[in-house]
Scaffold this motif. Structure first.
Motif, PDB file in Angstrom:
ATOM      1  N   LEU A   1      -1.877   0.566   2.692  1.00 34.09           N
ATOM      2  CA  LEU A   1      -3.194   0.065   3.091  1.00 34.09           C
ATOM      3  C   LEU A   1      -4.282   1.084   2.757  1.00 34.09           C
ATOM      4  O   LEU A   1      -5.396   0.699   2.376  1.00 34.09           O
ATOM      5  N   ALA A   2      -3.959   2.371   2.891  1.00 35.70           N
ATOM      6  CA  ALA A   2      -4.922   3.419   2.513  1.00 35.70           C
ATOM      7  C   ALA A   2      -5.227   3.337   1.019  1.00 35.70           C
ATOM      8  O   ALA A   2      -6.381   3.537   0.594  1.00 35.70           O
ATOM      9  N   TRP A   3      -4.199   3.022   0.231  1.00 32.41           N
ATOM     10  CA  TRP A   3      -4.425   2.857  -1.217  1.00 32.41           C
ATOM     11  C   TRP A   3      -5.366   1.675  -1.482  1.00 32.41           C
ATOM     12  O   TRP A   3      -6.278   1.770  -2.306  1.00 32.41           O
ATOM     13  N   TRP A   4      -5.163   0.579  -0.741  1.00 31.89           N
ATOM     14  CA  TRP A   4      -6.042  -0.582  -0.921  1.00 31.89           C
ATOM     15  C   TRP A   4      -7.476  -0.253  -0.508  1.00 31.89           C
ATOM     16  O   TRP A   4      -8.428  -0.754  -1.116  1.00 31.89           O
ATOM     17  N   ARG A   5      -7.639   0.572   0.500  1.00 29.76           N
ATOM     18  CA  ARG A   5      -8.993   1.007   0.883  1.00 29.76           C
ATOM     19  C   ARG A   5      -9.670   1.728  -0.281  1.00 29.76           C
ATOM     20  O   ARG A   5     -10.836   1.473  -0.606  1.00 29.76           O
ATOM     21  N   GLN A   6      -8.926   2.648  -0.880  1.00 29.48           N
ATOM     22  CA  GLN A   6      -9.470   3.381  -2.026  1.00 29.48           C
ATOM     23  C   GLN A   6      -9.742   2.440  -3.191  1.00 29.48           C
ATOM     24  O   GLN A   6     -10.727   2.579  -3.918  1.00 29.48           O
ATOM     25  N   GLU A   7      -8.851   1.470  -3.359  1.00 30.57           N
ATOM     26  CA  GLU A   7      -9.004   0.522  -4.458  1.00 30.57           C
ATOM     27  C   GLU A   7     -10.270  -0.323  -4.281  1.00 30.57           C
ATOM     28  O   GLU A   7     -10.959  -0.636  -5.258  1.00 30.57           O
ATOM     29  N   LEU A   8     -10.598  -0.692  -3.042  1.00 29.72           N
ATOM     30  CA  LEU A   8     -11.848  -1.419  -2.798  1.00 29.72           C
ATOM     31  C   LEU A   8     -13.053  -0.565  -3.185  1.00 29.72           C
ATOM     32  O   LEU A   8     -14.024  -1.075  -3.753  1.00 29.72           O
ATOM     33  N   SER A   9     -12.983   0.714  -2.877  1.00 28.09           N
ATOM     34  CA  SER A   9     -14.077   1.612  -3.279  1.00 28.09           C
ATOM     35  C   SER A   9     -14.200   1.651  -4.796  1.00 28.09           C
ATOM     36  O   SER A   9     -15.312   1.700  -5.340  1.00 28.09           O
ATOM     37  N   ARG A  10     -13.051   1.614  -5.479  1.00 25.51           N
ATOM     38  CA  ARG A  10     -13.084   1.623  -6.940  1.00 25.51           C
ATOM     39  C   ARG A  10     -13.690   0.334  -7.498  1.00 25.51           C
ATOM     40  O   ARG A  10     -14.293   0.335  -8.570  1.00 25.51           O
TER      41      ARG A  10
END
Length: 277
Positions: free
Chosen positions: A60-69
């Motif tokens: 989920l932390a990766w998906w958070r970063q992915e949304l920022s990207r």
């Protein structure tokens, strides 16, 4: 496979009522809502499919970063690539997409809810926010439509909770508020051990009545000027309310089975509701 094709496959494979609600949309709106739905499925699958909470939290932390990207113009995943393509056109705020992940994280942090107020926050994050984003994609003129979208999202999530009581219990989760279990004299052990009792039926009748009140509240809040644009939500409401009727007719036997409608029936309800406008 293009990002849009990936999202389409993700949506179609789910068999969700959500999928049937946007079959009749114009291509650009269908593309946007399919990308949003695929994103919701991806992050929901993280919680449902990862046995280790720490691994799920990392994903989920990766998906958070992915949304920022996405909003920096550098998405890596097909779903977020599809989201980037529609996020500006339909003004999808990053903050609201991040709130959906907040809701998924709640599933990693707790498996019980003390009262309906606590459950409402969860429902808002995993479904109310989705309703607001979807309403923006479908288009509206009157700001009161946002109230409709919020309440409809909560109604959908309450319906999911009712339908999935047994399935969730087998994963160790009980979304029915603790104070309501106590009021109807149903124990957590009753639910975890799939004991269908008269008290359980009364508890579930109460849950269904509340869900139905949210559908009524939502539909009453929808301004007539936006009714046609918001038809996808009306389609899903018609499908989900039919599902509630089926659960009620079956005496709420949700502990040992998952009530569902056939694809043909969903398609018929979707077409009928769409034509009626």
């Amino acid at each position: 496979m293009t990002p849009d094709e990936y999202c389409q496959q993700k949506a179609a494979r789910s068999g969700s009522s959500f999928y049937y609600s946007f079959l009749f949309l114009p291509p650009e709106q269908r593309r946007a809502i399919t990308a949003l739905y695929a994103f919701c499925r991806e992050v929901d699958d993280v919680v449902d499919e990862c046995q280790d909470p720490q691994i799920a939290a990392t994903k989920l932390a990766w998906w958070r970063q992915e949304l920022s990207r996405v909003y920096a113009g550098q998405p890596q995943h097909p779903v977020t690539q599809a989201l980037q393509a529609v996020s500006r056109e339909f003004d999808l705020p990053e903050e609201q997409l991040q709130e959906i992940i907040d809701g998924m994280e709640m599933d990693l942090q707790q498996s019980r809810y003390l009262d309906f107020k606590a459950l409402s926050l969860y429902c808002y994050r995993v479904a109310g926010v989705v309703g607001l984003l979807a309403a923006g994609i479908f288009g509206f003129q009157d700001r009161r439509t946002q109230k409709y979208a919020h309440d409809l999202g909560l109604a959908f999530q309450l319906t999911n909770i009712i339908r999935d009581v047994g399935e969730d219990a087998r994963m160790g989760r009980i979304y029915l508020p603790i104070d309501e279990l106590q009021r109807f004299e149903v124990t957590a052990a009753d639910i975890l051990n799939a004991r269908h009792t008269d008290n359980f039926e009364r508890l579930m009748a109460f849950q269904i009545e509340r869900a139905e009140s949210y559908y009524t509240q939502a539909l009453e809040a929808l301004p007539s000027a936006d009714r046609r644009a918001q038809r996808p939500g009306l389609v899903m409401a018609a499908i989900y309310r039919t599902l509630l009727d089926e659960i009620k007719a079956d005496r709420c036997r949700v502990l040992t089975q998952r009530t569902s409608l056939t694809p043909v029936r969903k398609l018929w309800i979707a077409w009928r509701t769409w034509v009626r406008g």
